[in-house]
Design a protein around this motif. Structure first.
Motif, PDB file in Angstrom:
ATOM      1  N   ALA A   1       0.829  -1.202   0.000  1.00 49.58           N
ATOM      2  CA  ALA A   1       0.000   0.000   0.000  1.00 49.58           C
ATOM      3  C   ALA A   1       0.862   1.249   0.000  1.00 49.58           C
ATOM      4  CB  ALA A   1      -0.929  -0.012   1.218  1.00 49.58           C
ATOM      5  N   ALA A   2       1.972   1.216   0.730  1.00 55.78           N
ATOM      6  CA  ALA A   2       2.850   2.376   0.810  1.00 55.78           C
ATOM      7  C   ALA A   2       3.434   2.744  -0.551  1.00 55.78           C
ATOM      8  CB  ALA A   2       3.964   2.107   1.811  1.00 55.78           C
ATOM      9  N   VAL A   3       3.686   1.770  -1.388  1.00 57.03           N
ATOM     10  CA  VAL A   3       4.216   2.048  -2.726  1.00 57.03           C
ATOM     11  C   VAL A   3       3.209   2.868  -3.532  1.00 57.03           C
ATOM     12  CG1 VAL A   3       4.944   0.999  -4.897  1.00 57.03           C
ATOM     13  CG2 VAL A   3       5.674   0.001  -2.725  1.00 57.03           C
ATOM     14  N   HIS A   4       1.923   2.524  -3.437  1.00 57.96           N
ATOM     15  CA  HIS A   4       0.896   3.283  -4.156  1.00 57.96           C
ATOM     16  C   HIS A   4       0.810   4.718  -3.631  1.00 57.96           C
ATOM     17  CE1 HIS A   4      -0.708  -0.089  -6.426  1.00 57.96           C
ATOM     18  NE2 HIS A   4      -0.678  -0.818  -5.329  1.00 57.96           N
ATOM     19  N   PHE A   5       0.930   4.864  -2.317  1.00 60.64           N
ATOM     20  CA  PHE A   5       0.896   6.206  -1.744  1.00 60.64           C
ATOM     21  C   PHE A   5       2.068   7.052  -2.232  1.00 60.64           C
ATOM     22  CE2 PHE A   5       3.059   8.655   1.627  1.00 60.64           C
ATOM     23  CZ  PHE A   5       2.259   9.782   1.598  1.00 60.64           C
TER      24      PHE A   5
END
Length: 543
Positions: free
Chosen positions: A398-402
């Motif tokens: 999820a952090a990569v998308h953010f």
């Protein structure tokens, strides 16, 4: 990096002033009104294809379909409404569709039927915002609504239609939908009943009492008959179309500390998310787990209205250097020193804070295995190796998308952590203390993940999860403020300067004695600083 030499008075950020004094002023409303996106407010999904070109036939298309995203947890089984096809004797809105309202109250008439509802949420509307909801309504165009038979004619009647906000009703939010009036038109098949519906517009104004307020349409009274009451057939229910909203947003609340961010919230469809395994247990980070699944489409949207940069509260770093030297010459009494100052800034996020409440500092890596920070979404940098367990992997993906969404909007990469090292020359005047403070530049990023499942090429309503989250991390856009400061000693520090150094006295006849932990500082009898040792009172000799 900004280096400043300070004196006793320091320039503090607004947040620090608020914390030191009265409570911060609550945020007000923005001056201008802005649009609020309503998911499928035009009821264009799914598209209804009539089986006939005759627009007075097949009001609901080949088969009845419910509007997407207007149920509870998603899926047609929880939606109380049927899409009305486009056409002049159908929805009569050009190429646009409408929907028939089939949502009813519970048997006691006090609340919404938990299984069948026609509702949505106004996503990203925050508590305190002033909202104006607009929609159009009209009586049914379904000619199968009975007109003959015992009591049947009474089903073509005026019906009430209510809007409920977060389950609450207000008499001003109710409209009376006129009874349907059909005309007889000539067709190649002979005369048939049909009507070109006339749409009326209604407006509902309210102040949001929660974030992402729920908007539901319901029929509070759908019965006919005098002696005995019978339910009005669904074919006689009214229609709604073109649901839209505008708001005067509440201003951003900048009083929250980075270690106490606004709580993360997760939704499945229009309902708060529950655990995937324990279906009755709320899960405020469920959407992060869904984001990690390869079968789902996951994207992050940055809410620029509630994202901002700021300077954190100043904090001392390194040691305080106190000059107890006394001399007539100010210059000769000053102490000069070189010191290395190191400080670290890291990221926080509201998902970890709400999910790991057992940590006093939920944004840190305390409690994690060794030095592995990948479980913490704020430290899962793009390109890092896979985490050791499933929970760590979920948050990392999820952090990569953010990070990608943030960089696309701000044109700067998100910085998960930063370590700064400075060599500083320090000059401490006599009777003064010197120290270094840092007021770190930080970025607060507010937004949400939208996780969408497969719709099988538009044939089924996909599952939708939303994760509302706040990140707080070191800024790449603005430099830190580093203050090299000095000030007069405090009374406690002055008293300390007047004392002897903590050293036990050694009798002359016994030059070597072990250190006794019971020995304490020799009390200084308020002598003027600088008094010669020979003039000081010595402890009495041992007998």
């Amino acid at each position: 990096m900004l280096l400043a030499v300070g004196v006793v008075m320091a320039c503090l950020p607004v947040s620090a002033v608020h914390a030191a004094g009265a409570d911060p002023t609550p945020p007000g409303l923005e001056e201008r009104e802005v649009d609020v996106p309503v998911v499928n407010g035009s009821f264009s999904k799914p598209q209804v294809a009539p089986i006939s070109a005759n627009d007075w036939e097949q009001v609901y298309g080949i088969s009845e379909k419910t509007p997407w995203y207007w149920g509870t947890t998603g899926g047609s089984s929880t939606t109380a409404g049927v899409v009305v096809a486009a056409g002049q004797y159908r929805a009569n809105r050009g190429t646009d569709q409408a929907v028939r309202v089939d949502a009813l109250l519970t048997a006691d008439g006090k609340g919404l039927d938990p299984l069948k509802q026609l509702k949505t949420r106004l996503w990203d509307v925050r508590k305190g915002s002033e909202v104006t909801l607009t929609y159009e309504y009209a009586p049914t165009v379904d000619r199968t609504c009975p007109k003959a038979g015992q009591g049947a004619a009474q089903q073509r009647k005026e019906l009430p239609l209510e809007v409920r906000i977060d389950g609450k009703r207000n008499e001003s939010w109710k409209v009376m939908v006129p009874k349907p009036e059909f005309d007889t038109i000539q067709t190649t098949y002979g005369p048939v009943e049909a009507r070109k519906t006339k749409w009326d517009r209604a407006t509902v104004s309210f102040k949001a009492e929660t974030d992402h307020p729920e908007v539901a349409f319901v029929l509070p009274d759908v019965q006919y008959g005098e002696t005995f009451k019978y339910p009005v057939m669904a074919e006689c229910h009214p229609m709604i179309a073109a649901v839209s909203a505008r708001q005067r947003p509440i201003e951003v609340d900048k009083s929250r500390r980075k270690s106490d961010l606004p709580p993360a919230k997760s939704f499945t469809g229009n309902e708060p998310s529950m655990s995937e395994t324990l279906t009755t247990t709320p899960d405020p980070t469920r959407a992060l787990k869904e984001c990690a699944k390869t079968t789902n489409d996951c994207k992050f949207t940055l809410n620029q209205r509630y994202s901002y940069g700021y300077y954190d509260r100043p904090r001392p770093i390194g040691e305080v250097y106190e000059n107890c030297t006394f001399s007539e010459s100010q210059a000769s009494a000053a102490l000069r020193d070189k010191r290395k100052v190191v400080y670290r800034e890291r990221s926080f996020d509201s998902a970890n804070q709400v999910a790991h409440t057992q940590f006093l500092d939920s944004g840190s890596h305390q409690g994690l295995v060794k030095d592995d920070l990948s479980r913490d979404v704020t430290h899962a940098e793009p390109g890092t190796s896979a985490a050791k367990d499933a929970d760590q992997a979920d948050h990392g993906k999820a952090a990569v998308h953010f990070a990608a969404a943030y960089e696309k909007v701000r044109d700067q990469p998100w910085q998960w952590s930063r370590t700064a090292e400075r060599d500083i020359d320090v000059v401490t005047p006599k009777n003064h203390a010197s120290w270094v403070e840092v007021s770190a530049a930080r970025e607060r990023a507010d937004g949400h993940y939208t996780v969408t499942g497969s719709d099988l090429n538009g044939t089924i309503e996909p599952a939708v999860y939303r994760q509302f989250i706040t990140y707080d991390g070191p800024s790449r856009i603005t430099s830190d403020r580093v203050f090299q400061r000095h000030g007069t000693l405090s009374p406690t520090e002055i008293a300390r300067c007047k004392t002897h150094r903590p050293l036990p006295y050694t009798p002359a006849e016994e030059p070597v004695v072990p250190y006794d932990p019971k020995d304490t500082d020799v009390k200084d009898e308020s002598l003027t600083p600088g008094t010669a040792v020979s003039k000081r009172n010595m402890p009495p000799a041992k007998k």
